[in-house]
Design a protein around this motif. Structure first.
Motif, PDB file in Angstrom:
ATOM      1  N   VAL A 329       0.834  -1.208   0.000  1.00 57.95           N
ATOM      2  CA  VAL A 329       0.000   0.000   0.000  1.00 57.95           C
ATOM      3  C   VAL A 329       0.866   1.255   0.000  1.00 57.95           C
ATOM      4  CG1 VAL A 329      -1.691   1.334   1.305  1.00 57.95           C
ATOM      5  CG2 VAL A 329      -1.961  -1.140   1.080  1.00 57.95           C
ATOM      6  N   GLU A 330       1.857   1.276   0.893  1.00 62.81           N
ATOM      7  CA  GLU A 330       2.724   2.449   1.012  1.00 62.81           C
ATOM      8  C   GLU A 330       3.581   2.644  -0.244  1.00 62.81           C
ATOM      9  OE1 GLU A 330       2.369  -0.030   3.161  1.00 62.81           O
ATOM     10  OE2 GLU A 330       2.700   0.591   5.242  1.00 62.81           O
ATOM     11  N   VAL A 331       4.139   1.535  -0.761  1.00 65.81           N
ATOM     12  CA  VAL A 331       5.040   1.647  -1.907  1.00 65.81           C
ATOM     13  C   VAL A 331       4.274   2.051  -3.168  1.00 65.81           C
ATOM     14  CG1 VAL A 331       6.645   0.412  -3.415  1.00 65.81           C
ATOM     15  CG2 VAL A 331       6.748   0.066  -0.945  1.00 65.81           C
ATOM     16  N   LEU A 332       3.100   1.472  -3.372  1.00 69.33           N
ATOM     17  CA  LEU A 332       2.320   1.840  -4.558  1.00 69.33           C
ATOM     18  C   LEU A 332       1.873   3.306  -4.503  1.00 69.33           C
ATOM     19  CD1 LEU A 332       0.228  -1.401  -5.175  1.00 69.33           C
ATOM     20  CD2 LEU A 332       1.964  -0.417  -6.694  1.00 69.33           C
ATOM     21  N   ALA A 333       1.544   3.792  -3.318  1.00 67.04           N
ATOM     22  CA  ALA A 333       1.192   5.204  -3.172  1.00 67.04           C
ATOM     23  C   ALA A 333       2.393   6.089  -3.519  1.00 67.04           C
ATOM     24  CB  ALA A 333       0.715   5.489  -1.750  1.00 67.04           C
ATOM     25  N   PHE A 334       3.578   5.680  -3.072  1.00 64.56           N
ATOM     26  CA  PHE A 334       4.817   6.400  -3.386  1.00 64.56           C
ATOM     27  C   PHE A 334       5.095   6.387  -4.892  1.00 64.56           C
ATOM     28  CE2 PHE A 334       9.372   5.245  -4.200  1.00 64.56           C
ATOM     29  CZ  PHE A 334       9.890   6.535  -4.187  1.00 64.56           C
ATOM     30  N   ILE A 335       4.911   5.228  -5.514  1.00 64.13           N
ATOM     31  CA  ILE A 335       5.136   5.123  -6.966  1.00 64.13           C
ATOM     32  C   ILE A 335       4.202   6.059  -7.724  1.00 64.13           C
ATOM     33  CG2 ILE A 335       4.843   3.567  -8.950  1.00 64.13           C
ATOM     34  CD1 ILE A 335       5.947   1.310  -7.116  1.00 64.13           C
ATOM     35  N   LYS A 336       2.927   6.028  -7.355  1.00 61.11           N
ATOM     36  CA  LYS A 336       1.946   6.861  -8.075  1.00 61.11           C
ATOM     37  C   LYS A 336       2.191   8.355  -7.870  1.00 61.11           C
ATOM     38  CE  LYS A 336      -1.620   3.283  -7.840  1.00 61.11           C
ATOM     39  NZ  LYS A 336      -2.846   2.827  -7.147  1.00 61.11           N
ATOM     40  N   SER A 337       2.638   8.737  -6.685  1.00 55.61           N
ATOM     41  CA  SER A 337       2.799  10.166  -6.391  1.00 55.61           C
ATOM     42  C   SER A 337       4.161  10.712  -6.817  1.00 55.61           C
ATOM     43  CB  SER A 337       2.589  10.430  -4.893  1.00 55.61           C
ATOM     44  OG  SER A 337       3.558   9.749  -4.129  1.00 55.61           O
ATOM     45  N   ASN A 338       5.192   9.837  -6.850  1.00 54.39           N
ATOM     46  CA  ASN A 338       6.556  10.338  -7.062  1.00 54.39           C
ATOM     47  C   ASN A 338       7.261   9.802  -8.301  1.00 54.39           C
ATOM     48  OD1 ASN A 338       7.577  11.912  -4.409  1.00 54.39           O
ATOM     49  ND2 ASN A 338       6.145  10.303  -3.824  1.00 54.39           N
ATOM     50  N   LEU A 339       6.886   8.621  -8.787  1.00 52.96           N
ATOM     51  CA  LEU A 339       7.696   7.979  -9.825  1.00 52.96           C
ATOM     52  C   LEU A 339       7.024   7.873 -11.191  1.00 52.96           C
ATOM     53  CD1 LEU A 339       9.283   5.012  -7.778  1.00 52.96           C
ATOM     54  CD2 LEU A 339      10.060   7.394  -8.007  1.00 52.96           C
ATOM     55  N   VAL A 340       5.703   7.824 -11.219  1.00 47.87           N
ATOM     56  CA  VAL A 340       4.996   7.612 -12.491  1.00 47.87           C
ATOM     57  C   VAL A 340       5.322   8.714 -13.507  1.00 47.87           C
ATOM     58  CG1 VAL A 340       2.699   7.597 -13.560  1.00 47.87           C
ATOM     59  CG2 VAL A 340       3.135   6.229 -11.527  1.00 47.87           C
ATOM     60  N   GLY A 341       5.584   9.904 -13.030  1.00 47.79           N
ATOM     61  CA  GLY A 341       5.911  11.011 -13.929  1.00 47.79           C
ATOM     62  C   GLY A 341       7.186  10.807 -14.713  1.00 47.79           C
ATOM     63  N   TYR A 342       8.034   9.886 -14.255  1.00 46.99           N
ATOM     64  CA  TYR A 342       9.283   9.594 -14.966  1.00 46.99           C
ATOM     65  C   TYR A 342       9.130   8.443 -15.959  1.00 46.99           C
ATOM     66  CZ  TYR A 342      11.283  12.565 -11.358  1.00 46.99           C
ATOM     67  OH  TYR A 342      11.556  13.632 -10.530  1.00 46.99           O
ATOM     68  N   CYS A 343       7.936   7.862 -16.032  1.00 44.64           N
ATOM     69  CA  CYS A 343       7.678   6.746 -16.947  1.00 44.64           C
ATOM     70  C   CYS A 343       7.158   7.266 -18.285  1.00 44.64           C
ATOM     71  CB  CYS A 343       6.637   5.783 -16.359  1.00 44.64           C
ATOM     72  SG  CYS A 343       7.124   5.035 -14.796  1.00 44.64           S
ATOM     73  N   GLU A 344       7.500   6.585 -19.353  1.00 46.23           N
ATOM     74  CA  GLU A 344       6.997   6.956 -20.672  1.00 46.23           C
ATOM     75  C   GLU A 344       5.484   6.773 -20.698  1.00 46.23           C
ATOM     76  OE1 GLU A 344       7.724   5.751 -25.353  1.00 46.23           O
ATOM     77  OE2 GLU A 344       9.312   5.372 -23.892  1.00 46.23           O
ATOM     78  N   ASN A 345       4.768   7.831 -20.999  1.00 46.29           N
ATOM     79  CA  ASN A 345       3.297   7.833 -21.009  1.00 46.29           C
ATOM     80  C   ASN A 345       2.707   7.402 -19.669  1.00 46.29           C
ATOM     81  OD1 ASN A 345       3.284   8.548 -23.769  1.00 46.29           O
ATOM     82  ND2 ASN A 345       3.541   6.408 -24.354  1.00 46.29           N
ATOM     83  N   GLY A 346       3.473   7.566 -18.586  1.00 43.43           N
ATOM     84  CA  GLY A 346       2.991   7.205 -17.257  1.00 43.43           C
ATOM     85  C   GLY A 346       2.754   5.724 -17.058  1.00 43.43           C
ATOM     86  N   GLN A 347       3.408   4.877 -17.867  1.00 45.49           N
ATOM     87  CA  GLN A 347       3.115   3.444 -17.843  1.00 45.49           C
ATOM     88  C   GLN A 347       3.992   2.666 -16.862  1.00 45.49           C
ATOM     89  OE1 GLN A 347       3.098   2.685 -22.294  1.00 45.49           O
ATOM     90  NE2 GLN A 347       1.334   1.478 -21.674  1.00 45.49           N
TER      91      GLN A 347
END
Length: 360
Positions: A329-347
């Protein structure tokens, strides 16, 4: 002592005219990396991987007896459509394995394959693809030789998969798989992958792997070329010793559940893999700026929260975020808030430990 000759088939008991088999096989992510290989797809150092669950190749292998058996005959489809540019790789694979599967020229094969992950997502499909095809071919051979036992079946399937793509041998059977001779594992082999032989600590049961798709384009330098550059590499000998040592350390960690040690070994291995690329001649870099941004965010998050999340990398820019299920739960929240922006097309793709190939 294992040898290649044990996989040469004897006379078959049954005859087959036609049939069809569908198999799924997953991708895998190495924790201790293999980089550099000898002739015949033999690894220069041992490796260990998590088998994944959701990132799979599904292959249907249809076969029909031919009147002449003087050459290989096959059609190759990807997602139901002809894929001519894949055919040379399958031709080469059949040439490599014919000694071990003498029935190949007796049949015309239709190979229809698809991936559960997006095409051109930057996730290597050669491991899952060659594992699925090898297991499917073994199911054909099992019908020709019904007396074959399961141990030989999966060992030979892994052996064949290795001849198609080295890391494919780790996608056939087992949740944690070792490939390459290592002193700590008496059953380990350069010829095929073996399941981790000891009890795995509960910390690593259903371990999670969220794959951040930083760059979905074709790699500028292929893994085959990268492996070849380890010949004559100034740091190769020390790297191979390091891999043996890290596998020894990780063997203990997988049993005692020490997540701090797991994090340090796995991240060091990922960075060492890319250090080998950056110090070969010619040198190259497969990481992208966003790869480094993600790594720095993971380090900052782990330091601030104490949550044992870590990263690993394949020979590319994408980041595999590894963490225990109980902090999802904590890690997925962190990924969505902090890391997805660095993914191509948010994928990104959420995956977890799996068990290997399956007959569908």
């Amino acid at each position: 002592m294992s040898s290649e000759s044990q996989f040469i088939s004897k006379k078959y008991i049954q005859e087959l005219t036609e049939g069809s088999i569908t198999v799924s096989a997953p991708s895998n992510i190495a924790l201790v990396k293999y980089w550099g290989k000898k002739q015949h797809q033999i690894p220069a150092n041992p490796s260990i991987s998590f088998t994944l669950s959701h990132c799979k190749t599904v292959t249907t292998l249809a076969f029909a007896k031919k009147t002449q058996s003087d050459s290989f005959s096959f059609d190759l489809l990807f997602e139901g459509k002809p894929k001519e540019d894949f055919k040379p790789k399958i031709q080469k694979f059949f040439e490599r394995i014919e000694t071990y599967m003498p029935f190949l020229k007796n049949y015309h094969f239709t190979i229809d394959t698809k991936n559960t992950f997006p095409h051109s997502s930057g996730i290597a499909s050669s491991a899952s693809g060659m594992a699925a095809l090898s297991v499917a071919l073994m199911h054909v051979e099992k019908q020709l030789d019904p007396e074959m036992d399961d141990g030989h079946f999966y060992q030979k399937a892994s052996f064949l998969a290795r001849l198609g793509s080295g890391s494919a041998c780790r996608s056939v059977k087992g949740s944690v798989v070792i490939w390459g001779n290592h002193a700590d594992f008496s059953e380990s082999s350069d010829f095929y992958g073996v399941a981790f032989p000891f009890e795995i600590h509960p910390n690593f049961k259903n371990y999670q792997d969220t794959i951040l798709l930083v760059d979905k384009g074709k790699k500028e330098v292929s893994s085959t070329v990268g492996h070849d550059l380890m010949h004559g590499h100034p740091f190769a000998a020390q790297r191979f010793l390091q891999a043996h040592d890290n596998l020894h350390r990780l063997c203990a960690v997988m049993q005692n559940g020490n997540l701090t040690d797991f994090v340090s070994i796995v991240e060091s291995e990922a960075l060492t893999l890319h250090a080998m690329m950056m110090t070969s001649m010619p040198y190259f870099i497969l990481m992208k700026p966003n790869t480094l941004e993600i790594i720095n965010h993971i380090w900052k998050f782990r330091k601030e929260t104490g949550i044992p999340v870590c990263f690993t990398l394949d020979a590319g820019a994408n980041v595999h975020v590894l963490y225990p299920e109980n902090v999802s739960v904590e890690v997925l929240a962190f990924i969505k808030s902090n890391l997805v922006g660095y993914c191509e097309n948010g994928q990104y793709i959420c995956d977890a430990i799996g068990h290997g190939a399956e007959l569908i």
